[in-house]
Design a protein around this motif. Sequence first.
Motif, PDB file in Angstrom:
ATOM      1  N   SER A  96       0.834  -1.208   0.000  1.00 47.32           N
ATOM      2  CA  SER A  96       0.000   0.000   0.000  1.00 47.32           C
ATOM      3  C   SER A  96       0.865   1.253   0.000  1.00 47.32           C
ATOM      4  O   SER A  96       0.504   2.269  -0.603  1.00 47.32           O
ATOM      5  CB  SER A  96      -0.950   0.001   1.200  1.00 47.32           C
ATOM      6  N   ARG A  97       2.011   1.186   0.659  1.00 47.77           N
ATOM      7  CA  ARG A  97       2.931   2.338   0.651  1.00 47.77           C
ATOM      8  C   ARG A  97       3.514   2.534  -0.751  1.00 47.77           C
ATOM      9  O   ARG A  97       3.662   3.671  -1.223  1.00 47.77           O
ATOM     10  CB  ARG A  97       4.039   2.115   1.679  1.00 47.77           C
ATOM     11  N   THR A  98       3.846   1.452  -1.426  1.00 48.23           N
ATOM     12  CA  THR A  98       4.341   1.559  -2.799  1.00 48.23           C
ATOM     13  C   THR A  98       3.263   2.131  -3.718  1.00 48.23           C
ATOM     14  O   THR A  98       3.541   2.977  -4.577  1.00 48.23           O
ATOM     15  CB  THR A  98       4.784   0.177  -3.315  1.00 48.23           C
ATOM     16  N   ALA A  99       2.018   1.672  -3.528  1.00 52.16           N
ATOM     17  CA  ALA A  99       0.915   2.202  -4.337  1.00 52.16           C
ATOM     18  C   ALA A  99       0.740   3.695  -4.101  1.00 52.16           C
ATOM     19  O   ALA A  99       0.469   4.460  -5.041  1.00 52.16           O
ATOM     20  CB  ALA A  99      -0.378   1.458  -4.000  1.00 52.16           C
ATOM     21  N   LEU A 100       0.907   4.125  -2.854  1.00 49.84           N
ATOM     22  CA  LEU A 100       0.820   5.563  -2.553  1.00 49.84           C
ATOM     23  C   LEU A 100       1.912   6.326  -3.290  1.00 49.84           C
ATOM     24  O   LEU A 100       1.655   7.396  -3.870  1.00 49.84           O
ATOM     25  CB  LEU A 100       0.950   5.777  -1.049  1.00 49.84           C
ATOM     26  N   ASN A 101       3.123   5.800  -3.287  1.00 52.17           N
ATOM     27  CA  ASN A 101       4.221   6.478  -3.993  1.00 52.17           C
ATOM     28  C   ASN A 101       3.930   6.591  -5.490  1.00 52.17           C
ATOM     29  O   ASN A 101       4.228   7.614  -6.113  1.00 52.17           O
ATOM     30  CB  ASN A 101       5.530   5.716  -3.764  1.00 52.17           C
ATOM     31  N   ILE A 102       3.343   5.541  -6.070  1.00 57.60           N
ATOM     32  CA  ILE A 102       2.994   5.578  -7.494  1.00 57.60           C
ATOM     33  C   ILE A 102       1.930   6.656  -7.738  1.00 57.60           C
ATOM     34  O   ILE A 102       2.025   7.451  -8.681  1.00 57.60           O
ATOM     35  CB  ILE A 102       2.485   4.207  -7.963  1.00 57.60           C
ATOM     36  N   ALA A 103       0.917   6.693  -6.855  1.00 56.76           N
ATOM     37  CA  ALA A 103      -0.165   7.674  -7.023  1.00 56.76           C
ATOM     38  C   ALA A 103       0.339   9.100  -6.831  1.00 56.76           C
ATOM     39  O   ALA A 103      -0.075  10.014  -7.551  1.00 56.76           O
ATOM     40  CB  ALA A 103      -1.290   7.376  -6.033  1.00 56.76           C
TER      41      ALA A 103
END
Length: 635
Positions: A583-590
Amino acid sequence: MSNWTHPTIGENVVRVRPTATVSDWLLSVAEVLPLPHRAVPPYTLGEAVAELGEYAQAVDASDWNSRFARNNRHSLRTEIQAQSEAIGRRLGALVAPLLDDLRDDANQEAVVAAATKFGEVWHSEIAVTDAFRDLCAAAKVFGMTSRALRRLSAIIASQVGPAAHSTFSLLSHAADALVNTEEDLARWRDAPIAEPLTEEHRLEMAKDSLVAAPVGRVVVWTVFYRALLSGMREVIGPMTFLRADWALPNAFELELHDFPERAELRGIREKVSWLEDLNVEALKPENRLTLVRIDLGERQVAGAEEEARRRIEAVISVAVEAGGVSWQSAGAATVLLDGKVRSSSLGLTVRNVPVLEDDTYGMGGTAEILSSVADQFGDALAKGPMPERLIEALTSLREARMTDHRDVLFYGARRVTPRIATALEDHAIELFASVLRVPAADLAAALQRREALSQADRRTVGQLMAPFNEAWSRERYEGRDELERRISKYSRGGVRLVSVAKAVALQDEIRALPMSKLQRADLEDALAICTDPDRERQLLGEMWRETELLRSRHRRVRNAVNHGLPLHETTLSSIRNYAADTSRTALNIALTWFKNGDPGAALLQREEKAWTDQMDRIGRGMSWAEESAQTGEES
């Protein structure tokens, strides 16, 4: 037995006490027009059509005719039909042709266009006027109940939007116009009132009130405590953060330093009572107070304070999710319209928490992260606010981190259970997929690739540094600290960065360090991974299989959480790190999408490319250490 009951909490009835002799039906309109205290925004035909339009805009074109999308559209059509039956005759005649344009929803783009057009008409002056006339006509009917009238007044509340919910709402002003005396109305309007005041005059004033939402340049000032800055002033897009113990003395007394907001603070000082309290509290050493100014641009005044807090909290959520501590609202806010005070709270609330109130380490860390946010997202935020779904995802992740966050350990924040945290992270992932406009399955696959690479990186680097861990427990070795500094360093956030190339080049010196047999085995395994492409390929295969298992288990856990299926605590705990990391990686992508504007699909391809590039390099026979020596990158 008593034949009456107490009203349920939240169902407060608005009672109008007329100050003039008026018709009973005017009293009825005035009584039902304002929303009850703490009422939720009403869901009417306007919201149903907007929901359909937003859904059509969010769904990928390839999924528009899927079974799930068809079922959802059918539900929305049923909703729109039911809500259209609740509107009055005049408003119904106005919007009927627009509803016809929405009946055939096979064309996705046409649905978006029709819903947008409907929204423009729904909030227009003519539509509000028709809805008000429908309410008045119904109030004249003998035996009309408050429930029936409130259904019609809810439509007006929907049309005027946030202006229906403010302390001095447009609905309240309209109700006053219907029942107050000429003297009271003249004083409120600061203008003479025609006498005698007829029903027609009252209705006209009420109608004018409903369509008179003030519009102009809106600025909001507010205050947070437990809030430090790395400097005295920080600008992030339309938001300016000022250390209160520096800004206010320089604005009001010392005048040692000039800053762009000083003149505005001076200009509003007399009409904003909490500024004086803030000036006193800010100089107390136990308080950490930050003054925030946000320029919302041209808009309605209604809802400005809530919108300002939402945007500020979104930025603070980035810092909290990265490990910083939450800022706390001091309950003070002032709204300016075209440079003049439009509304202002009365006081300032600073709650001194006895536990670690002087936690300058935690608050200082937040200040550093906030400074980084300013550097990375200032330009993007200057162009416009974060999308609503991105803000919601940020808020969800911020709450999900409250399992063992510093806010929980030191500041008494409510602890979130791992089960709730998992559900919140799952919700955030779905929101990220929606924001990026990519299938959730594609995002999950890209996150798995990134996690496999990250786990391989963490495992190898951890083994390379094994001889340096817990050095205090072994005999002293001259040059150990110097050797560690040559191959590693710490980032501003406290993360250890290791140069694989330097570690391999200095492998003999590392081998000479005193270490346990297990640490030596870890070291040799890591050196083999860094120098032998075949061994690295083997490691990546292991990590892929492990993350494949984790991803499948994570999916089972999410289903169990969402559908109430049996779920053992051990199973839940086993996927917590994977859920948090992905979820942290997804946040960075977003956030990268928000910052740079790259298409979501391209960002996922970039994640896939990181994997394929590494496999291609291995296929060419180049080792990890050789690549590290060429690029100078640290892990």
